[in-house]
Design an enzyme around this catalytic site. Structure first.
Site, mmCIF file in Angstrom:
data_model
loop_
_atom_site.group_PDB
_atom_site.id
_atom_site.type_symbol
_atom_site.label_atom_id
_atom_site.label_comp_id
_atom_site.label_asym_id
_atom_site.label_seq_id
_atom_site.Cartn_x
_atom_site.Cartn_y
_atom_site.Cartn_z
ATOM 1 C CG ASN A 38 -27.249 -16.447 -43.983
ATOM 2 O OD1 ASN A 38 -26.693 -16.074 -42.950
ATOM 3 N ND2 ASN A 38 -27.041 -15.881 -45.139
ATOM 4 C CD GLU A 64 -20.008 -7.043 -44.092
ATOM 5 O OE1 GLU A 64 -20.802 -6.912 -45.038
ATOM 6 O OE2 GLU A 64 -18.885 -6.521 -44.068
ATOM 7 C CB CYS A 118 -25.863 -11.642 -47.461
ATOM 8 S SG CYS A 118 -24.296 -12.430 -47.170
ATOM 9 C CD GLU A 165 -17.532 -9.649 -41.356
ATOM 10 O OE1 GLU A 165 -17.247 -10.264 -40.319
ATOM 11 O OE2 GLU A 165 -18.623 -9.743 -41.929
HETATM 12 P P1 NAP Z 1 -31.406 -10.757 -37.894
HETATM 13 O O1 NAP Z 1 -32.795 -11.005 -37.531
HETATM 14 O O2 NAP Z 1 -30.945 -9.357 -38.051
HETATM 15 O O3 NAP Z 1 -30.541 -11.487 -36.760
HETATM 16 C C1 NAP Z 1 -29.132 -11.471 -36.772
HETATM 17 C C2 NAP Z 1 -28.627 -11.664 -35.350
HETATM 18 O O4 NAP Z 1 -28.938 -10.511 -34.565
HETATM 19 C C3 NAP Z 1 -29.272 -12.854 -34.637
HETATM 20 O O5 NAP Z 1 -28.307 -13.485 -33.831
HETATM 21 C C4 NAP Z 1 -30.332 -12.168 -33.805
HETATM 22 O O6 NAP Z 1 -30.752 -12.913 -32.689
HETATM 23 C C5 NAP Z 1 -29.601 -10.911 -33.383
HETATM 24 N N1 NAP Z 1 -30.487 -9.838 -32.898
HETATM 25 C C6 NAP Z 1 -31.807 -9.651 -33.164
HETATM 26 N N2 NAP Z 1 -32.259 -8.570 -32.496
HETATM 27 C C7 NAP Z 1 -31.220 -8.059 -31.787
HETATM 28 C C8 NAP Z 1 -31.069 -6.956 -30.898
HETATM 29 N N3 NAP Z 1 -32.078 -6.145 -30.614
HETATM 30 N N4 NAP Z 1 -29.858 -6.737 -30.348
HETATM 31 C C9 NAP Z 1 -28.805 -7.542 -30.633
HETATM 32 N N5 NAP Z 1 -28.901 -8.606 -31.452
HETATM 33 C C10 NAP Z 1 -30.086 -8.863 -32.042
HETATM 34 O O7 NAP Z 1 -30.982 -11.514 -39.224
HETATM 35 P P2 NAP Z 1 -31.273 -13.039 -39.612
HETATM 36 O O8 NAP Z 1 -32.709 -13.139 -39.950
HETATM 37 O O9 NAP Z 1 -30.690 -13.963 -38.618
HETATM 38 O O10 NAP Z 1 -30.380 -13.203 -40.915
HETATM 39 C C11 NAP Z 1 -30.830 -12.870 -42.185
HETATM 40 C C12 NAP Z 1 -30.228 -11.541 -42.623
HETATM 41 O O11 NAP Z 1 -28.814 -11.598 -42.543
HETATM 42 C C13 NAP Z 1 -30.526 -11.199 -44.045
HETATM 43 O O12 NAP Z 1 -31.021 -9.890 -44.117
HETATM 44 C C14 NAP Z 1 -29.193 -11.309 -44.753
HETATM 45 O O13 NAP Z 1 -29.024 -10.503 -45.868
HETATM 46 C C15 NAP Z 1 -28.246 -10.982 -43.693
HETATM 47 N N6 NAP Z 1 -26.923 -11.546 -43.967
HETATM 48 C C16 NAP Z 1 -25.927 -10.696 -44.342
HETATM 49 C C17 NAP Z 1 -24.660 -11.161 -44.613
HETATM 50 C C18 NAP Z 1 -23.559 -10.235 -45.015
HETATM 51 O O14 NAP Z 1 -22.416 -10.567 -44.835
HETATM 52 N N7 NAP Z 1 -23.852 -9.063 -45.538
HETATM 53 C C19 NAP Z 1 -24.397 -12.521 -44.476
HETATM 54 C C20 NAP Z 1 -25.433 -13.371 -44.096
HETATM 55 C C21 NAP Z 1 -26.685 -12.853 -43.829
HETATM 56 P P3 NAP Z 1 -31.916 -14.045 -32.782
HETATM 57 O O15 NAP Z 1 -32.344 -14.184 -34.192
HETATM 58 O O16 NAP Z 1 -31.223 -15.219 -32.250
HETATM 59 O O17 NAP Z 1 -32.996 -13.593 -31.867
#
Ligand code: NAP
Length: 481
Positions: A152, A250, A284, A462
Site C-alpha cells: 500500500n 507493523e 493502515c 519506527e
Molecule cells: P501481507 O500479505 O501480510 O504481505 C506483507 C509482506 O509480507 C509482503 O511483502 C508479502 O509478500 C510478505 N509475506 C507474505 N507471506 C510471507 C511469509 N510467509 N514469510 C515472509 N514474508 C511473507 O500484507 P499486504 O496485503 O501486502 O498489506 C496489507 C496489510 O498491511 C494490511 O493488513 C495493512 O493494515 C498492513 N499495513 C500496516 C501498516 C502499519 O504500519 N501498521 C502499514 C501499511 C500496511 P508478497 O505479498 O509479495 O507475497
C-alpha cells in the site's frame, strides 16, 4: 539492470535475473503492463544475505560521513525525480497522482532526515558506583537486516525501514511486495548509484512464501522489520522469537474516529471523508469506524453521505480523480464480500459499495458507508482495507471512548471536538499509538515515532529518532583508569 526486458534483482552490486517473472499490471487499466520483474530464488536470497554479511564489518565501522552523504544523495535524487516516480507509483498501485506525490516527497524527506541522524548519534558517559571506574553506553548496529514490506505504500514504507537501517550501520536485504515491485525497483536503482560498498544493500523480489520465508529463516539475518497483515506478521514474529532474532511488526488497524456533538460539523465530515476513503481506504491508519454522539448523528451522516456523492472514482492518473481503483482483484473481491457481510449482519448501507465500470478495465468501486452499526459486527471488528467505513451511535463521550477502545487493534485514533476537556481526556485514554485531535487518523509526520499498540504493532516504534531502538543494540562498557 534489465535482462530480456525484465527488471532484475540487485545482489552484491550486480543485477541478477532470478528464476521467475512477475508481471506488474496497472490496477486502473489492467491492459497496461507496468513492467516485468524478476523473482529471486532461495539461492539468490542466500547470496544476498552472504553479500550483506561480508559487507557488514567494514560498513558498520566505516565513517558516518560517507553514510550520511549516501543517504543525502538518495533523498536528493528522489526529490529531483519526484514527478516521474509519482507517476510510476500511481500507475502501479492505483493511488492518485496527488497522493503519490505526497508519498514520494515523504520518502525523500525520510532519507534526508536519516542523513542528519547518522551524524547526530550519541551515547552516555557516567561515573561508575565503583571509584576509579567510568561507564560508557553506546549503540551499535545489529548486522544484516531483512526488510519485508506491503503493497500500500510501495516507496514510503521501504524508505522508512532502509534509511535508518543504513544510517545506523546495518546492511540490508530488502523484499518488496510482489504486487508492486516497480517503485521498489526504482528506489533500489537510485540506491545502487549512491556509492555504497558492495553488498551493503540488496534487493530480492518475489513471493513472500518463498523469498520472505528464506529471509526470515536464515541464521545470518540478525533482525526482521515487517509491515503487512496480522496473520503473516504473527507467523514471522513466532519464527523470529524461536530463532532469537530481533523483530519489529507493523500490522493492521481498525482505527476509530470519534465525532462529538460539539464538533465543527464541516471539519468533522471532511476529516472523516479524507481518512476513511482517500487512497481507497488502503492505509493502515485509515479510520474505518466512525463513532458519533446522538446530538450530531443525523446531520453528520447526511453531510458525509452528500460528501461521498461528490467523490470522483477513476483512473489514478486522471486529473479529476479523487480516489483511484483498489490495488488488486483480490482486494476488490474482499471489499465486496465485506459489503455483503455488513448487510447480512443488519447494518444499513447508506450509500456506495458497488463495483464501477470506467473507460478502462480496472478494480473500481464506489466508497461504501454503513450506518446504524454495532461494534460487535464483523465489519467493525475485522480490518477490511478498502473504501468502506461504518458509523455507530454513542450516547455520550464516555460511551464513544469505550467503543473506540473496544477493538483488538490500536494503531491510530481520532476525535473531532471543540472541547478542550474531551480532547485532553481522549489523548490520554485512547488505547492507540497515535492520537489525532481534529485531524484525520491517516497522515503523519516523518520525524516522529510511528506505531501502535495491541494487535497493531509489536516491537519498538519506527521513524524519527525512536527508530534507533530497533536498528541498534546497546553496549555498556566499563573502564578502570
Ligand atoms: P501481507 O500479505 O501480510 O504481505 C506483507 C509482506 O509480507 C509482503 O511483502 C508479502 O509478500 C510478505 N509475506 C507474505 N507471506 C510471507 C511469509 N510467509 N514469510 C515472509 N514474508 C511473507 O500484507 P499486504 O496485503 O501486502 O498489506 C496489507 C496489510 O498491511 C494490511 O493488513 C495493512 O493494515 C498492513 N499495513 C500496516 C501498516 C502499519 O504500519 N501498521 C502499514 C501499511 C500496511 P508478497 O505479498 O509479495 O507475497
Amino acid at each position: 539492470m534489465h535482462h530480456d526486458g525484465v527488471y532484475a534483482n540487485y545482489i552484491a552490486a550486480e543485477w541478477c535475473r532470478g528464476n521467475g517473472v512477475t508481471e506488474n499490471r496497472n490496477p486502473s487499466d489492467t491492459d497496461d503492463v507496468v513492467g516485468r520483474y524478476a523473482q529471486a530464488s532461495t539461492d539468490d536470497v542466500e547470496r544476498a544475505i552472504g553479500a550483506a554479511e561480508a559487507a557488514f564489518p567494514t560498513w558498520s565501522t566505516g565513517g558516518i560521513q560517507a553514510r550520511s552523504e549516501a543517504l543525502e544523495q538518495i533523498g536528493a535524487e528522489i526529490l529531483s525525480r519526484k514527478d516521474e516516480l509519482a507517476h510510476l507509483l500511481a500507475r502501479e498501485e492505483g493511488k492518485t497522482l496527488a497522493e503519490a506525490h505526497g508519498e514520494v516527497l515523504r520518502a525523500a524527506h525520510i532519507f534526508k532526515f536519516f542523513a542528519g541522524e547518522c551524524v547526530r548519534q550519541s551515547g552516555e558517559l557516567l561515573p561508575s558506583v565503583r571509584s576509579g571506574v567510568s561507564v560508557e553506553i553506546t549503540r551499535e548496529p545489529l548486522g544484516v537486516i531483512g526488510i519485508i514490506t506491503p503493497w500500500n505504500f510501495p516507496l514510503a514504507i521501504p524508505a522508512w525501514k532502509i534509511a535508518p537501517a543504513l544510517a545506523y550501520g546495518n546492511c540490508v536485504v530488502f523484499k518488496p511486495a510482489d504486487l508492486v515491485p516497480a517503485s521498489a525497483w526504482a528506489l533500489a536503482e537510485i540506491i545502487s548509484r549512491a556509492g555504497l560498498p558492495t553488498g551493503v544493500f540488496n534487493l530480492v523480489m518475489g513471493r513472500g512464501s518463498v523469498v520472505g520465508d528464506a529471509l526470515v529463516n536464515h541464521p545470518a539475518v540478525a533482525a526482521i522489520t515487517f509491515t503487512g497483515s496480522v496473520p503473516v506478521g504473527q507467523r514471522i514474529g513466532a519464527a523470529c522469537a524461536a530463532a532469537g532474532k530481533k523483530v519489529q511488526l507493523e500490522m493492521g488497524g481498525k482505527n476509530p474516529q470519534v465525532v462529538l456533538d460539539d464538533a465543527n460539523l464541516e471539519q468533522a465530515v471532511e476529516l472523516c471523508a479524507q481518512s476513511a476513503f482517500y487512497q481507497a481506504g488502503q492505509r493502515c491508519t485509515a479510520s474505518s469506524r466512525i463513532i458519533v454522539t446522538g446530538g450530531i448523528y443525523g446531520a453528520f451522516v447526511d453531510a458525509l453521505a452528500a460528501r461521498l456523492q461528490r467523490i470522483q472514482v477513476g483512473h489514478a492518473l486522471a486529473a479529476d480523480t479523487d480516489i483511484g481503483p483498489v490495488a488488486s482483484a483480490g482486494q476488490l473481491e474482499q471489499n465486496l464480500e465485506y459489503v455483503a457481510i455488513g448487510q447480512a449482519e443488519g447494518a444499513t448501507l447508506r450509500c456506495g459499495g458497488e463495483r464501477l465500470e470506467r473507460g478502462t478495465p480496472g478494480y473500481y468501486m464506489r466508497p461504501a458507508l454503513f450506518i446504524d452499526t454495532d461494534n460487535r459486527m464483523r465489519i467493525n471488528r475485522e480490518e477490511i482495507f478498502g473504501p468502506i467505513a461504518t458509523v455507530q451511535r454513542a450516547r455520550n463521550y464516555e460511551e464513544a471512548l469505550a467503543l473506540a477502545n473496544d477493538t483488538a487493534f490500536g494503531l491510530s485514533s481520532g476525535i473531532a471536538t471543540t472541547s478542550l476537556k474531551y480532547a485532553q481526556h481522549f489523548k490520554r485514554h485512547s488505547q492507540a499509538g497515535m492520537v489525532m485531535v481534529n485531524l484525520p487518523t491517516a497522515g503523519v509526520d516523518y520525524h516522529v515515532p510511528f506505531g501502535g499498540r495491541k494487535g497493531s504493532s509489536y516491537g519498538p516504534r519506527e521513524q524519527g529518532r525512536y527508530a534507533q531502538e530497533f536498528f541498534t543494540t546497546v553496549k555498556t562498557a566499563y573502564l578502570a583508569a
